[in-house]
Design an enzyme around this catalytic site. Structure first.
Site, PDB file in Angstrom:
ATOM      1  N   TRP A 169       0.779  -0.993   0.018  1.00 47.37           N
ATOM      2  CA  TRP A 169       0.097  -0.482  -0.110  1.00 47.37           C
ATOM      3  C   TRP A 169       0.986   1.409  -0.124  1.00 47.37           C
ATOM      4  CZ3 TRP A 169      -2.121   2.692   5.000  1.00 47.37           C
ATOM      5  CH2 TRP A 169      -2.995   3.440   4.557  1.00 47.37           C
ATOM      6  N   ASP A 250      -1.100  -6.026   9.157  1.00 45.03           N
ATOM      7  CA  ASP A 250      -1.948  -4.656   9.257  1.00 45.03           C
ATOM      8  C   ASP A 250      -3.008  -5.235   8.603  1.00 45.03           C
ATOM      9  OD1 ASP A 250      -3.122  -3.022   7.650  1.00 45.03           O
ATOM     10  OD2 ASP A 250      -1.490  -2.113   6.658  1.00 45.03           O
ATOM     11  N   LYS A 286     -13.553  -1.765   5.663  1.00 45.73           N
ATOM     12  CA  LYS A 286     -13.890  -2.521   5.033  1.00 45.73           C
ATOM     13  C   LYS A 286     -14.944  -3.291   5.451  1.00 45.73           C
ATOM     14  CE  LYS A 286     -10.631  -0.439   2.034  1.00 45.73           C
ATOM     15  NZ  LYS A 286      -9.381   0.494   2.989  1.00 45.73           N
TER      16      LYS A 286
END
Length: 440
Positions: A169, A250, A286
């Protein structure tokens, strides 16, 4: 005081100020601002964020067939943002509770939220939780959790180097660099197989200095959608522990990748289960659709309860000057859902429905490319998992698709499968086919 009296007072005040300025005008030194120049005139315009800039370009495009596959947010089959029904129910419960107040939360956040978040990622029967080996603090979504963890490590850990996967990311490098760590990369993605480069990963981490920090995507690797198998995770775990490396997970997609909260937490639980220490950043953007609520947590698993308590005391010192304390609303939504059996069950159903729709879009896109006879092997689309697919398209092909088909994605060829629908799959397949056969 009536309005006419107030007007007279304002008029008197303005005359007084005007007179003061006239009388003292000769004593006022000139400044860049008073001369018409800003003290910030030398500030250079920053480039658009490579991910958010995709949406900026998309919004400027008047084409009726335009398609935004850059945004990392779930969309319905109709292409609309989704607020989960269970989230609306939880919010209504909060609104109806007249005893709720808007006082500041403690520095570490909402206690119920922290306890339930640790339980969600580590498992209800986790020995680490039972032994009070875990300290959890509420943070500003995944980004804030990573930043708080990074700053803590920069202040209190003997190694200042963190290894992140290549690719990863885009925000990871900036977060950890600004937190005070030195960022290096390890091989992760194999562009030839469009899968995991396990050998390269093990070699790079094997040559890392003892004690270095290693960032790991818990599941649904962003941007590639390529995850290690459980057997590969075990090889990674053994190497990390043998080198005394410190894993920092993460976890942005728990439950959103496979549709199972437990399956998507297997990698984390594997590391916690061996008794070693680790960091875990969680986000509810999410899996609960709470993007704008900025709800996340940082959990640190320690060797013993005393260390965990001391670590928490120092986390407070990181958080206090950064944002003082976290917001209450989003965390209250999460806590309401996680602690109520019926709401939790409803959430798991809605979560699986989102994951299943993305999996279906993968199959539809693969089938559409196969039907068109598009050159190349596109099986990676159905093998990869989670919100994103690393298509393998190059920058020239991406630009071609934007210019000719009004399809927007990041320049590395990453597309958000959650932005697709049954209606838009044919358009995307046509564009990919044309890009591959025309641009090469």
């Amino acid at each position: 005081m009536n309005s006419s009296s107030a007007d007279r007072r304002l008029s008197t005040l303005s005359r007084h100020l005007a007179g003061t300025i006239r009388n003292e005008g000769s004593g006022i030194s000139s400044s860049p601002t008073s001369a018409g120049n800003s003290v910030f005139a030398n500030v250079v315009r920053a480039p658009e964020d490579p991910i958010l800039g995709v949406t900026v370009a998309y919004n400027k495009d008047p084409s009726p067939v335009k398609l935004n596959l850059g945004v990392g947010a779930y969309r319905t089959e109709e292409g609309k943002p989704l607020v989960l029904n269970v989230v609306r129910k939880a919010e209504q419960l909060l609104v109806n509770d007249r005893s709720r107040i808007k006082e500041y939360l403690p520095i570490v956040g909402l206690a119920d939220f922290n306890k339930l978040s640790a339980k969600l990622i580590l498992g209800a029967d986790s020995p680490a939780i039972r032994g009070n080996l875990v300290t959890t603090v509420q943070c500003l979504s995944g980004t804030g959790s990573l930043r708080v963890g990074g700053e803590f490590l920069a202040k209190h850990y003997h190694q200042r180097t963190i290894y992140i996967p290549n690719p990863t990311w885009g925000n990871h490098t900036k977060i950890f660099t600004l937190a005070g760590l030195t960022v290096k990369t390890y091989r992760y993605y194999d562009p030839v197989t469009r899968g995991l480069n396990l050998q390269g990963l093990l070699e790079d981490l094997g040559s890392a200095p003892s004690g270095a920090i290693v960032l790991l995507h818990a599941c649904a690797h962003n941007p590639t959608g390529v995850d290690p198998t459980l057997n590969q995770w075990e090889q990674i775990r053994q190497l990390i522990r043998s080198k005394n490396l410190l894993p920092f997970f993460d976890s942005a997609y728990q439950g959103f990748a496979s549709g199972s909260l437990d399956k998507d937490a297997e990698s984390v639980r594997m590391f916690v289960g061996d008794g070693g220490e680790c960091f875990i950043a969680q986000s509810y953007a999410k899996n609960m659709g709470l993007y704008g609520e900025r709800v996340g947590a940082l959990s640190i698993v320690c060797r013993n309860a005393d260390v965990a308590s001391r670590v928490e005391s120092q986390l407070k010192l990181v958080i206090r000057p950064m944002y003082s304390s976290p917001p209450i609303h989003g965390a209250s939504i999460v806590a309401a859902i996680l602690k109520d059996r019926n709401l939790y069950h409803e959430w798991t159903l809605e979560l699986k429905a989102m994951a299943d729709r993305i999996i279906t879009m993968r199959k539809k896109l693969f089938d559409a490319l196969s039907a068109r006879g598009t050159p190349g092997d596109w099986s990676h689309i159905v093998k990869q998992i989670g919100m994103f697919t690393f298509t393998g398209l190059n920058t020239k092909q991406v630009n071609f698709m934007t210019q000719q088909y009004h399809i927007y994605m990041t320049s590395d060829g990453r597309i958000s499968m959650a932005g697709l629908s049954s209606r838009t799959v044919p358009h995307l397949a046509d564009a990919i086919h044309a890009a591959v056969t025309t641009v090469g």
